[in-house]
Design an enzyme around this catalytic site. Structure first.
Site, PDB file in Angstrom:
ATOM      1  N   HIS A 146      59.274 128.678   3.473  1.00 24.69           N
ATOM      2  CA  HIS A 146      60.157 127.749   4.184  1.00 24.69           C
ATOM      3  C   HIS A 146      61.563 128.343   4.242  1.00 24.69           C
ATOM      4  O   HIS A 146      61.991 129.018   3.299  1.00 24.69           O
ATOM      5  CB  HIS A 146      60.166 126.393   3.468  1.00 24.69           C
ATOM      6  CG  HIS A 146      60.822 125.329   4.281  1.00 24.69           C
ATOM      7  ND1 HIS A 146      62.187 125.208   4.357  1.00 24.69           N
ATOM      8  CD2 HIS A 146      60.303 124.356   5.078  1.00 24.69           C
ATOM      9  CE1 HIS A 146      62.489 124.204   5.171  1.00 24.69           C
ATOM     10  NE2 HIS A 146      61.363 123.672   5.619  1.00 24.69           N
TER      11      HIS A 146
ATOM     12  N   GLY B 292      60.018 117.005   8.214  1.00 27.20           N
ATOM     13  CA  GLY B 292      60.819 116.760   7.024  1.00 27.20           C
ATOM     14  C   GLY B 292      61.258 115.304   6.971  1.00 27.20           C
ATOM     15  O   GLY B 292      60.529 114.426   6.514  1.00 27.20           O
ATOM     16  N   GLY B 293      62.447 115.027   7.476  1.00 30.58           N
ATOM     17  CA  GLY B 293      63.060 113.701   7.369  1.00 30.58           C
ATOM     18  C   GLY B 293      62.139 112.563   7.794  1.00 30.58           C
ATOM     19  O   GLY B 293      62.017 111.560   7.080  1.00 30.58           O
TER      20      GLY B 293
ATOM     21  N   SER C  82      63.369 118.706  13.110  1.00 30.65           N
ATOM     22  CA  SER C  82      63.780 117.446  13.749  1.00 30.65           C
ATOM     23  C   SER C  82      62.692 116.825  14.609  1.00 30.65           C
ATOM     24  O   SER C  82      62.991 116.148  15.596  1.00 30.65           O
ATOM     25  CB  SER C  82      65.082 117.648  14.550  1.00 30.65           C
ATOM     26  OG  SER C  82      66.142 117.993  13.684  1.00 30.65           O
TER      27      SER C  82
ATOM     28  N   GLU D 113      59.518 127.142  12.562  1.00 29.98           N
ATOM     29  CA  GLU D 113      60.610 126.207  12.302  1.00 29.98           C
ATOM     30  C   GLU D 113      61.941 126.894  12.592  1.00 29.98           C
ATOM     31  O   GLU D 113      62.461 127.620  11.732  1.00 29.98           O
ATOM     32  CB  GLU D 113      60.589 125.754  10.838  1.00 29.98           C
ATOM     33  CG  GLU D 113      59.345 125.009  10.435  1.00 29.98           C
ATOM     34  CD  GLU D 113      59.597 124.088   9.238  1.00 29.98           C
ATOM     35  OE1 GLU D 113      59.321 122.896   9.371  1.00 29.98           O
ATOM     36  OE2 GLU D 113      60.095 124.562   8.213  1.00 29.98           O
TER      37      GLU D 113
ATOM     38  N   GLY E 181      66.639 119.518  10.041  1.00 32.67           N
ATOM     39  CA  GLY E 181      67.552 118.531   9.458  1.00 32.67           C
ATOM     40  C   GLY E 181      68.829 118.323  10.240  1.00 32.67           C
ATOM     41  O   GLY E 181      69.777 117.708   9.745  1.00 32.67           O
TER      42      GLY E 181
ATOM     43  N   GLU F 255      64.345 127.104   3.729  1.00 33.70           N
ATOM     44  CA  GLU F 255      65.205 126.729   2.591  1.00 33.70           C
ATOM     45  C   GLU F 255      64.922 127.625   1.388  1.00 33.70           C
ATOM     46  O   GLU F 255      65.826 127.936   0.609  1.00 33.70           O
ATOM     47  CB  GLU F 255      65.001 125.237   2.263  1.00 33.70           C
ATOM     48  CG  GLU F 255      65.643 124.356   3.339  1.00 33.70           C
ATOM     49  CD  GLU F 255      64.953 123.028   3.572  1.00 33.70           C
ATOM     50  OE1 GLU F 255      64.152 122.598   2.722  1.00 33.70           O
ATOM     51  OE2 GLU F 255      65.215 122.416   4.634  1.00 33.70           O
TER      52      GLU F 255
ATOM     53  N   ASN G 128      56.655 117.447   4.949  1.00 31.45           N
ATOM     54  CA  ASN G 128      57.295 118.192   3.863  1.00 31.45           C
ATOM     55  C   ASN G 128      58.354 117.273   3.255  1.00 31.45           C
ATOM     56  O   ASN G 128      59.405 117.059   3.852  1.00 31.45           O
ATOM     57  CB  ASN G 128      57.931 119.474   4.420  1.00 31.45           C
ATOM     58  CG  ASN G 128      58.725 120.228   3.364  1.00 31.45           C
ATOM     59  OD1 ASN G 128      58.693 119.882   2.179  1.00 31.45           O
ATOM     60  ND2 ASN G 128      59.435 121.261   3.785  1.00 31.45           N
ATOM     61  N   TRP G 129      58.046 116.730   2.091  1.00 37.12           N
ATOM     62  CA  TRP G 129      58.975 115.768   1.468  1.00 37.12           C
ATOM     63  C   TRP G 129      60.159 116.481   0.830  1.00 37.12           C
ATOM     64  O   TRP G 129      61.095 115.827   0.363  1.00 37.12           O
ATOM     65  CB  TRP G 129      58.237 114.927   0.425  1.00 37.12           C
ATOM     66  CG  TRP G 129      57.223 113.969   0.996  1.00 37.12           C
ATOM     67  CD1 TRP G 129      56.788 113.897   2.311  1.00 37.12           C
ATOM     68  CD2 TRP G 129      56.522 112.927   0.304  1.00 37.12           C
ATOM     69  NE1 TRP G 129      55.860 112.889   2.452  1.00 37.12           N
ATOM     70  CE2 TRP G 129      55.670 112.273   1.235  1.00 37.12           C
ATOM     71  CE3 TRP G 129      56.527 112.489  -1.023  1.00 37.12           C
ATOM     72  CZ2 TRP G 129      54.844 111.206   0.878  1.00 37.12           C
ATOM     73  CZ3 TRP G 129      55.692 111.413  -1.374  1.00 37.12           C
ATOM     74  CH2 TRP G 129      54.871 110.787  -0.429  1.00 37.12           C
ATOM     75  N   LYS G 130      60.117 117.807   0.750  1.00 40.52           N
ATOM     76  CA  LYS G 130      61.197 118.583   0.122  1.00 40.52           C
ATOM     77  C   LYS G 130      61.482 118.025  -1.285  1.00 40.52           C
ATOM     78  O   LYS G 130      60.557 117.597  -1.961  1.00 40.52           O
ATOM     79  CB  LYS G 130      62.430 118.611   1.030  1.00 40.52           C
ATOM     80  CG  LYS G 130      62.049 119.068   2.457  1.00 40.52           C
ATOM     81  CD  LYS G 130      63.208 119.402   3.329  1.00 40.52           C
ATOM     82  CE  LYS G 130      62.697 119.840   4.716  1.00 40.52           C
ATOM     83  NZ  LYS G 130      63.736 120.286   5.621  1.00 40.52           N
TER      84      LYS G 130
HETATM   85  P1  13P Z   1      63.327 118.004   9.492  1.00 39.55           P
HETATM   86  O1  13P Z   1      62.111 117.368  10.145  1.00 39.55           O
HETATM   87  O2  13P Z   1      64.032 117.089   8.562  1.00 39.55           O
HETATM   88  O3  13P Z   1      64.201 118.668  10.507  1.00 39.55           O
HETATM   89  O4  13P Z   1      62.758 119.178   8.550  1.00 39.55           O
HETATM   90  C1  13P Z   1      61.850 120.073   9.076  1.00 39.55           C
HETATM   91  C2  13P Z   1      61.321 120.911   7.973  1.00 39.55           C
HETATM   92  O5  13P Z   1      62.040 121.685   7.369  1.00 39.55           O
HETATM   93  C3  13P Z   1      59.911 120.740   7.605  1.00 39.55           C
HETATM   94  O6  13P Z   1      59.489 121.748   6.755  1.00 39.55           O
END
Ligand code: 13P
Length: 271
Positions: free
Chosen positions: A115, A254-255, A233, A187, A193, A117, A10-12
């Site tokens: 998600h 994500g990251g 994470s 999640e 994050g 967010e 997920n590149w957000k």
């Molecule tokens: P991180 O891997 O940066 O914690 O993010 C997870 C995420 O929200 C994937 O959708």
């Protein structure tokens, strides 16, 4: 039948089209390096090992304006491309939103829905998650339905209750047949994050609980066949432990998905 693992990035809201194409190029090279034996199965979405056994499915979800450049760059590789949101209406006065028909013509094969967010910053509710999920299925796009508890909810002992509510509501009205195209992602919000990954045991416990909910909703066969991803994470160092858990069927990353070598290492850990 064993569930094939899905490793999804997920590149957000990161990477312009030019930056995304560069990352996709690096990713392509990194994936070939970890999997030199022909790389893809008969569907380009499947990585196979030297014996031709399915090992993992790989997906990246860039911002929508970056998707076309990434699709071009990843053509002929095992990596599929997805979106991060979908609206439930076919068209209409919904400023800033995208319909299933629009996403389908880009094209994308998966879409992230619900998600944390989106729930936290954009008013996403269990009800809108359900509507978006149904819209994705209507347009032949596979939904990845995200659930997970806040830190305060975990500390109050409400993890299962929150995840159960979000799962039941998000998947309400779906059939077992439709569930063949649905992925669930657990999640925990406190792990996203933050660098605070859930322990293997914490994650496995919730995944097993969620599979039980799927069983009560759709029956044992569907529950056994549905993939439940872990997100929060996940990185190259902790992926193998998480992915070895019996009910963890992949990752939503994500990251670490923004670094080609790290993402490829997680794909490698899924084999
Ligand atoms: P991180 O891997 O940066 O914690 O993010 C997870 C995420 O929200 C994937 O959708």
């Amino acid at each position: 039948m064993a569930r094939r693992k899905l490793i999804a990035g997920n590149w957000k809201m990161n990477k312009t089209a030019a930056e995304g194409a560069a990352l996709a190029k690096e990713l392509k090279a990194a994936m070939v390096a970890i999997n030199p034996n022909g790389v893809c199965g008969e569907s380009i979405s499947q990585i196979r090992d030297a014996e031709g056994t399915h090992t993992a499915e790989v997906l990246v979800c860039p911002p929508i304006t970056t998707v076309p450049a990434v699709v071009v760059e990843l053509e002929g590789t095992c990596c599929q491309v997805g979106a991060q949101n979908i609206h439930w209406a076919d068209n209409g006065a919904f400023t800033g939103e995208l319909s299933g028909a629009m996403l389908k013509e880009i094209p994308v094969s998966y879409v992230l829905i619900g998600h944390s967010e989106r729930r936290q910053y954009f008013g996403e509710t269990d009800e809108t998650v359900n509507k978006r999920t149904k819209a994705a299925l209507k347009y032949g796009i596979k939904p990845v339905v995200c659930v997970g508890e806040l830190l305060a909810e975990r500390e109050a002992g409400q993890t299962n209750a929150v995840c159960e509510r979000q799962t039941r509501a998000g998947l309400a009205g779906l059939t077992a047949e439709e569930m063949k195209n649905v992925v669930v992602a657990y999640e925990p919000v406190w792990a996203i994050g933050t660098g605070k990954v859930a322990s293997n045991e914490q994650a496995q416990e919730v995944h097993a609980f969620l599979r039980g909910i799927l069983k009560s909703l759709f029956g044992a066969e569907t529950a056994e066949a549905t993939r439940i991803l872990y997100g929060g994470s996940m990185n190259a160092a902790n992926a193998a432990g998480l992915l070895a858990q019996p009910d963890i069927d992949g990752g939503l990353i994500g990251g670490a998905s923004l670094k080609a070598a790290d993402f490829a290492a997680i794909v490698s850990a899924a084999k």
